[in-house]
Design a protein around this motif. Structure first.
Motif, mmCIF file in Angstrom:
data_model
loop_
_atom_site.group_PDB
_atom_site.id
_atom_site.type_symbol
_atom_site.label_atom_id
_atom_site.label_comp_id
_atom_site.label_asym_id
_atom_site.label_seq_id
_atom_site.Cartn_x
_atom_site.Cartn_y
_atom_site.Cartn_z
ATOM 1 N N ILE A 33 -18.631 -11.904 67.476
ATOM 2 C CA ILE A 33 -18.256 -12.419 68.660
ATOM 3 C C ILE A 33 -16.877 -12.039 68.695
ATOM 4 N N GLY A 34 -16.023 -12.255 67.662
ATOM 5 C CA GLY A 34 -14.483 -11.761 67.737
ATOM 6 C C GLY A 34 -14.243 -10.244 67.928
ATOM 7 N N ALA A 35 -15.450 -9.305 67.308
ATOM 8 C CA ALA A 35 -15.285 -8.024 67.609
ATOM 9 C C ALA A 35 -15.418 -7.643 69.052
ATOM 10 N N GLU A 42 -9.382 -9.283 74.592
ATOM 11 C CA GLU A 42 -8.824 -10.548 74.647
ATOM 12 C C GLU A 42 -8.306 -10.954 73.191
ATOM 13 N N TYR A 43 -7.188 -10.588 72.948
ATOM 14 C CA TYR A 43 -6.817 -10.624 71.470
ATOM 15 C C TYR A 43 -6.764 -12.126 71.245
ATOM 16 N N ASP A 44 -6.302 -13.075 71.852
ATOM 17 C CA ASP A 44 -6.247 -14.402 71.280
ATOM 18 C C ASP A 44 -7.536 -15.102 71.239
ATOM 19 N N SER A 45 -8.581 -14.786 71.995
ATOM 20 C CA SER A 45 -9.847 -15.398 71.841
ATOM 21 C C SER A 45 -10.331 -14.730 70.608
ATOM 22 N N ALA A 46 -10.124 -13.546 70.318
ATOM 23 C CA ALA A 46 -10.678 -12.626 69.046
ATOM 24 C C ALA A 46 -10.382 -13.544 67.931
ATOM 25 N N LEU A 47 -8.663 -13.629 67.898
ATOM 26 C CA LEU A 47 -8.211 -14.268 66.626
ATOM 27 C C LEU A 47 -8.663 -15.521 66.474
ATOM 28 N N ALA A 77 -6.229 -6.655 66.444
ATOM 29 C CA ALA A 77 -5.989 -8.006 67.314
ATOM 30 C C ALA A 77 -4.632 -8.137 67.500
ATOM 31 N N TYR A 78 -3.901 -8.408 66.421
ATOM 32 C CA TYR A 78 -2.467 -8.645 66.260
ATOM 33 C C TYR A 78 -1.695 -7.355 66.943
ATOM 34 N N ALA A 79 -2.291 -6.104 66.344
ATOM 35 C CA ALA A 79 -1.673 -5.010 66.781
ATOM 36 C C ALA A 79 -1.773 -4.615 68.357
ATOM 37 N N GLY A 80 -2.880 -5.066 68.943
ATOM 38 C CA GLY A 80 -3.190 -5.261 70.438
ATOM 39 C C GLY A 80 -2.422 -6.128 71.233
ATOM 40 N N LYS A 81 -1.848 -7.041 70.457
ATOM 41 C CA LYS A 81 -0.611 -8.004 70.875
ATOM 42 C C LYS A 81 0.747 -7.633 70.599
ATOM 43 N N GLU A 83 2.073 -7.335 67.975
ATOM 44 C CA GLU A 83 2.663 -8.204 67.115
ATOM 45 C C GLU A 83 2.457 -7.268 65.530
ATOM 46 N N TYR A 84 3.043 -6.023 65.415
ATOM 47 C CA TYR A 84 2.728 -5.112 64.260
ATOM 48 C C TYR A 84 3.133 -5.813 62.934
ATOM 49 N N ALA A 85 4.100 -6.612 62.758
ATOM 50 C CA ALA A 85 4.499 -7.077 61.500
ATOM 51 C C ALA A 85 3.635 -7.812 61.058
ATOM 52 N N THR A 86 3.025 -8.729 61.897
ATOM 53 C CA THR A 86 1.864 -9.740 61.906
ATOM 54 C C THR A 86 0.639 -8.870 61.288
ATOM 55 N N ALA A 87 0.509 -7.997 62.045
ATOM 56 C CA ALA A 87 -0.925 -7.035 61.896
ATOM 57 C C ALA A 87 -1.039 -6.539 60.681
ATOM 58 N N LEU A 88 0.273 -5.920 60.020
ATOM 59 C CA LEU A 88 0.262 -5.199 58.578
ATOM 60 C C LEU A 88 -0.369 -5.908 57.596
ATOM 61 N N PRO A 89 -0.091 -7.049 57.223
ATOM 62 C CA PRO A 89 -0.592 -7.818 56.062
ATOM 63 C C PRO A 89 -2.370 -7.804 56.126
ATOM 64 N N TYR A 90 -2.687 -8.019 57.290
ATOM 65 C CA TYR A 90 -4.249 -8.290 57.488
ATOM 66 C C TYR A 90 -4.839 -6.895 57.294
#
Length: 173
Positions: A33-35, A42-47, A77-81, A83-90
């Motif tokens: 569903i997240g995918a 819809e990045y917030d819903s995915a997250l 999802a974070y990259a889509g928003k 928010e690359y610094a947050t996306a990187l660790p994931y």
């Protein structure tokens, strides 16, 4: 199939129906569903829904087979928003697990994701490095697929020739 053919409403319908019928696999279904939300941008819903699966699989997936795609989806999802610094660790953690278990399709996604994240963070050396790995792996996969198809065509041609010979022999008999 519905998700891959951009029929997201049908995808959501069947995934939710599956979750009701099979609650034991709810975390896995939430990943899908997240995918789907991710493909709809819809990045917030995915997250939100991926967080639930992430919490479950961090406790119950010691190998990381289910965890690695979830982490890559969260990075996407974070990259889509933006928010690359947050996306990187994931993305990095997902990629590490992917390399550990050897999933080629997730490896491709991970290299592409990391390349994009590093590019947006201004680290072009790393972006280039991951882009190069992505292209190399993609070419390797495509070459293997081409050779596989070529061998299948060869086998079909050989079978056709054999059938023609058998037909001629039967006709002669």
């Amino acid at each position: 199939i519905f998700r891959l053919t951009n029929q997201y409403d049908s995808s959501f319908y069947y995934l939710k129906k599956l979750m009701v019928q099979n609650p034991d696999n709810a975390a896995w279904i939430r990943k899908d569903i997240g995918a789907t939300f991710l493909l709809k941008n819809e990045y917030d819903s995915a997250l939100a829904i991926l967080q639930e699966s992430l919490a479950f699989y961090k406790k119950n997936d010691p190998v990381g087979r289910a965890l690695s795609p979830i982490l890559l989806y969260m990075g996407s999802a974070y990259a889509g928003k933006n928010e690359y610094a947050t996306a990187l660790p994931y993305a990095r953690e997902g990629m590490a697990l992917t390399l550990k278990i050897g999933s080629r399709s997730d490896e491709l996604k991970g290299y592409e994701l990391l390349s994009g994240i590093y590019h947006h963070l201004g680290n072009n050396d790393s972006a280039y490095q991951y882009l190069f790995k992505y292209l190399t792996l993609k070419d390797s996969v495509q070459n293997r697929q081409f050779i596989f198809r070529l061998n299948n065509y060869k086998k079909v041609a050989e079978d056709t020739i054999k059938e023609a010979r058998i037909g001629l022999l039967n006709k002669d008999n």
